[in-house]
Design a protein around this motif. Structure first.
Motif, PDB file in Angstrom:
ATOM      1  N   ARG A 189      14.932 -30.054 -29.261  1.00  0.00           N
ATOM      2  CA  ARG A 189      13.656 -29.930 -29.962  1.00  0.00           C
ATOM      3  C   ARG A 189      12.768 -31.152 -29.740  1.00  0.00           C
ATOM      4  NH1 ARG A 189      14.268 -26.658 -35.645  1.00  0.00           N
ATOM      5  NH2 ARG A 189      15.190 -24.775 -34.739  1.00  0.00           N
ATOM      6  N   SER A 190      12.997 -31.855 -28.670  1.00  0.00           N
ATOM      7  CA  SER A 190      12.180 -33.022 -28.345  1.00  0.00           C
ATOM      8  C   SER A 190      10.701 -32.624 -28.276  1.00  0.00           C
ATOM      9  CB  SER A 190      12.622 -33.603 -26.994  1.00  0.00           C
ATOM     10  OG  SER A 190      11.807 -34.683 -26.623  1.00  0.00           O
ATOM     11  N   GLY A 191       9.861 -33.367 -28.996  1.00  0.00           N
ATOM     12  CA  GLY A 191       8.442 -33.022 -29.065  1.00  0.00           C
ATOM     13  C   GLY A 191       8.109 -32.115 -30.227  1.00  0.00           C
ATOM     14  N   GLY A 192       9.136 -31.715 -30.974  1.00  0.00           N
ATOM     15  CA  GLY A 192       8.913 -30.847 -32.134  1.00  0.00           C
ATOM     16  C   GLY A 192       9.360 -29.421 -31.872  1.00  0.00           C
ATOM     17  N   GLU A 193       9.734 -28.710 -32.952  1.00  0.00           N
ATOM     18  CA  GLU A 193      10.242 -27.345 -32.814  1.00  0.00           C
ATOM     19  C   GLU A 193       9.217 -26.375 -32.223  1.00  0.00           C
ATOM     20  OE1 GLU A 193      11.002 -23.347 -33.333  1.00  0.00           O
ATOM     21  OE2 GLU A 193       9.557 -24.320 -34.673  1.00  0.00           O
ATOM     22  N   PRO A 194       7.973 -26.339 -32.709  1.00  0.00           N
ATOM     23  CA  PRO A 194       7.017 -25.364 -32.156  1.00  0.00           C
ATOM     24  C   PRO A 194       6.737 -25.590 -30.664  1.00  0.00           C
ATOM     25  CG  PRO A 194       6.224 -26.214 -34.253  1.00  0.00           C
ATOM     26  CD  PRO A 194       7.382 -27.076 -33.855  1.00  0.00           C
ATOM     27  N   LYS A 195       6.585 -26.839 -30.294  1.00  0.00           N
ATOM     28  CA  LYS A 195       6.250 -27.156 -28.901  1.00  0.00           C
ATOM     29  C   LYS A 195       7.406 -26.838 -27.948  1.00  0.00           C
ATOM     30  CE  LYS A 195       4.303 -30.895 -26.084  1.00  0.00           C
ATOM     31  NZ  LYS A 195       3.858 -32.324 -26.091  1.00  0.00           N
ATOM     32  N   SER A 196       8.623 -27.049 -28.405  1.00  0.00           N
ATOM     33  CA  SER A 196       9.792 -26.836 -27.545  1.00  0.00           C
ATOM     34  C   SER A 196      10.380 -25.430 -27.658  1.00  0.00           C
ATOM     35  CB  SER A 196      10.879 -27.865 -27.889  1.00  0.00           C
ATOM     36  OG  SER A 196      11.286 -27.733 -29.243  1.00  0.00           O
ATOM     37  N   ARG A 197       9.863 -24.637 -28.576  1.00  0.00           N
ATOM     38  CA  ARG A 197      10.391 -23.289 -28.819  1.00  0.00           C
ATOM     39  C   ARG A 197      10.456 -22.415 -27.566  1.00  0.00           C
ATOM     40  NH1 ARG A 197       6.852 -20.583 -32.949  1.00  0.00           N
ATOM     41  NH2 ARG A 197       7.681 -22.275 -34.230  1.00  0.00           N
ATOM     42  N   PRO A 198       9.417 -22.393 -26.729  1.00  0.00           N
ATOM     43  CA  PRO A 198       9.476 -21.531 -25.533  1.00  0.00           C
ATOM     44  C   PRO A 198      10.637 -21.869 -24.595  1.00  0.00           C
ATOM     45  CG  PRO A 198       7.224 -22.248 -25.953  1.00  0.00           C
ATOM     46  CD  PRO A 198       8.095 -23.031 -26.873  1.00  0.00           C
ATOM     47  N   LEU A 199      11.078 -23.119 -24.595  1.00  0.00           N
ATOM     48  CA  LEU A 199      12.195 -23.507 -23.726  1.00  0.00           C
ATOM     49  C   LEU A 199      13.485 -22.822 -24.173  1.00  0.00           C
ATOM     50  CD1 LEU A 199      11.530 -27.363 -23.399  1.00  0.00           C
ATOM     51  CD2 LEU A 199      10.552 -25.482 -22.066  1.00  0.00           C
ATOM     52  N   ARG A 200      13.695 -22.755 -25.474  1.00  0.00           N
ATOM     53  CA  ARG A 200      14.906 -22.101 -25.981  1.00  0.00           C
ATOM     54  C   ARG A 200      14.791 -20.580 -25.885  1.00  0.00           C
ATOM     55  NH1 ARG A 200      13.857 -26.334 -28.900  1.00  0.00           N
ATOM     56  NH2 ARG A 200      12.757 -25.223 -30.542  1.00  0.00           N
ATOM     57  N   GLU A 201      13.583 -20.063 -25.984  1.00  0.00           N
ATOM     58  CA  GLU A 201      13.407 -18.629 -25.789  1.00  0.00           C
ATOM     59  C   GLU A 201      13.746 -18.241 -24.351  1.00  0.00           C
ATOM     60  OE1 GLU A 201       9.425 -17.898 -27.103  1.00  0.00           O
ATOM     61  OE2 GLU A 201      10.011 -17.693 -29.214  1.00  0.00           O
ATOM     62  N   LYS A 202      13.383 -19.098 -23.411  1.00  0.00           N
ATOM     63  CA  LYS A 202      13.755 -18.867 -22.008  1.00  0.00           C
ATOM     64  C   LYS A 202      15.277 -18.906 -21.842  1.00  0.00           C
ATOM     65  CE  LYS A 202       9.930 -18.618 -19.387  1.00  0.00           C
ATOM     66  NZ  LYS A 202       9.686 -17.585 -18.350  1.00  0.00           N
ATOM     67  N   ALA A 203      15.907 -19.840 -22.544  1.00  0.00           N
ATOM     68  CA  ALA A 203      17.364 -19.925 -22.497  1.00  0.00           C
ATOM     69  C   ALA A 203      17.999 -18.662 -23.075  1.00  0.00           C
ATOM     70  CB  ALA A 203      17.839 -21.154 -23.258  1.00  0.00           C
ATOM     71  N   ASN A 230      20.473 -25.463 -30.532  1.00  0.00           N
ATOM     72  CA  ASN A 230      19.289 -26.214 -30.971  1.00  0.00           C
ATOM     73  C   ASN A 230      18.280 -25.334 -31.705  1.00  0.00           C
ATOM     74  OD1 ASN A 230      19.344 -29.139 -30.422  1.00  0.00           O
ATOM     75  ND2 ASN A 230      19.752 -28.496 -28.305  1.00  0.00           N
ATOM     76  N   ASP A 231      18.752 -24.227 -32.226  1.00  0.00           N
ATOM     77  CA  ASP A 231      17.966 -23.332 -33.066  1.00  0.00           C
ATOM     78  C   ASP A 231      18.844 -22.843 -34.207  1.00  0.00           C
ATOM     79  OD1 ASP A 231      15.308 -23.165 -32.331  1.00  0.00           O
ATOM     80  OD2 ASP A 231      15.600 -21.537 -30.896  1.00  0.00           O
ATOM     81  N   ASP A 232      18.208 -22.532 -35.314  1.00  0.00           N
ATOM     82  CA  ASP A 232      18.912 -21.932 -36.439  1.00  0.00           C
ATOM     83  C   ASP A 232      19.008 -20.420 -36.237  1.00  0.00           C
ATOM     84  OD1 ASP A 232      19.469 -24.183 -38.158  1.00  0.00           O
ATOM     85  OD2 ASP A 232      17.313 -24.315 -38.565  1.00  0.00           O
TER      86      ASP A 232
END
Length: 351
Positions: A189-203, A230-232
């Motif tokens: 979540r580096s940079g904050g959850e909203p900003k990094s969210r698309p990276l985990r969605e891709k994962a 790195n997500d709930d």
């Protein structure tokens, strides 16, 4: 009836009842499946091919070797205790993350706490810039790998490829049953959850592709996907992409059940950061591993899923009291274990 005869009658009756009970008692094979983020398990050797200089281990000025072996001992001791109460042994299978290389895993399984268990290793060096990988450890007498490979999520940020951890797929036989395990460590979540969210969605999309690949060959595959996500459980990567289910009754043929969503709702956590409690570490399963109330344990089914949050794994004092007792803080070694609690589940089958 005199006292002596009464006593003899009671003894005989007790023996008959005990014998009947033992004959009718159901017996089960119990196997523990676990996941553990090992928090920067790096060796003390500078690897010029990766940025391991930035690891907490390499930042230590003194006693690196002593710290390394103390951390190995603590982690191995913890792993040895996971599931011990019911399975009477350490995990048959345990996924791990935040390991630097195969060498640290070999040191881990050769520890006095685990060496008798004869663990095998499945590990690949990932393209992660920090050089941290995922891996799978397994007791050779319980699990026999048939196939393994890695997948790296196709993630771009500002038109540049993001080199994150691989997703490791291992297929093999748990005793006589074919299962498929995906080990994950999704983008932070580096940079904050909203900003990094698309990276985990891709994962999460990458996870879907792996699951579809498995099901294309085996329609009713027994799949476990585990890791530090790195997500709930209620974040979009799970609810909108993987479409995980919280209630057993709602799990369909192609769905994924997340037993940790209910634990999250009850306030349980596997890590804490800046006063935020999160449950990032989970094990999810496909329908064939789920008991939906039929109580049919003729094949392996999940009995229960838990967090291994024993008292010794928590900080005892200071502002982080009650948090996972991390190994490194403020550039030094704390003597702790990891900044994450392990998670585990029991798979059971009637003998």
């Amino acid at each position: 009836m005199n006292n002596k005869k009464t006593y003899l009658f009671i003894i005989i009756l007790f023996q008959i009842c005990t014998s009947f009970s033992q004959k009718n008692e159901k017996k089960y094979t119990i196997r523990t499946i676990a996941f553990y983020n090992l928090e920067n398990l790096f060796d003390t050797i500078n690897d010029l091919s990766i940025n391991d200089e930035a690891s907490p281990m390499m930042e230590l000025k003194f006693n690196r070797s002593k710290v390394y072996w103390d951390k190995i001992d603590k982690l191995a001791s913890t792993i040895a205790q996971i599931g011990l109460e019911e399975a009477k042994t350490s995990p048959a299978i345990i996924g791990v993350s935040e390991v630097e290389n195969r060498s640290v895993l070999e040191d881990l399984i050769k520890s006095k706490h685990l060496i008798q268990k004869k663990y095998g290793i499945v590990h690949y060096d990932s393209p992660d810039k920090r050089g941290i990988d995922v891996a799978l450890l397994y007791q050779k007498k319980y699990f026999k790998p048939l196939h393994h490979e890695v997948f790296n999520p196709n993630i771009y940020k500002n038109n540049r490829k993001v080199f994150t951890r691989d997703q490791l797929l291992v297929s093999g036989y748990l005793d006589d049953e074919l299962i498929h395990i995906i080990v994950n460590h999704w983008p932070s979540r580096s940079g904050g959850e909203p900003k990094s969210r698309p990276l985990r969605e891709k994962a999460a999309y990458q996870n879907i592709k792996i699951i579809e690949k498995i099901r294309a060959k085996e329609e009713n595959a027994k799949i476990l996907t585990m890791g530090d996500f790195n997500d709930d459980p209620n974040n979009t990567s799970f609810k909108k992409i993987l479409k995980t289910k919280r209630k057993k009754k709602n799990v369909g043929v192609n769905d994924i059940y997340n037993p940790y969503e209910n634990l999250h709702r009850k306030g349980f956590n596997t890590l804490a950061y800046r006063d935020n409690l999160n449950l990032f570490d989970m094990i999810l399963i496909s329908l064939p591993l789920l008991d939906k109330g039929e109580k049919d344990y003729s094949t392996y089914k999940m009995y229960k899923a838990m967090i291994f949050n024993k008292h010794f794994l928590s900080d005892k004092k200071g502002k982080y009291k009650g948090y996972p007792f991390r190994s490194f803080s403020n550039g030094g070694y704390t003597g702790g274990y990891s900044d994450h609690y392990p998670v585990y589940m029991y798979l059971i089958k009637k003998i």
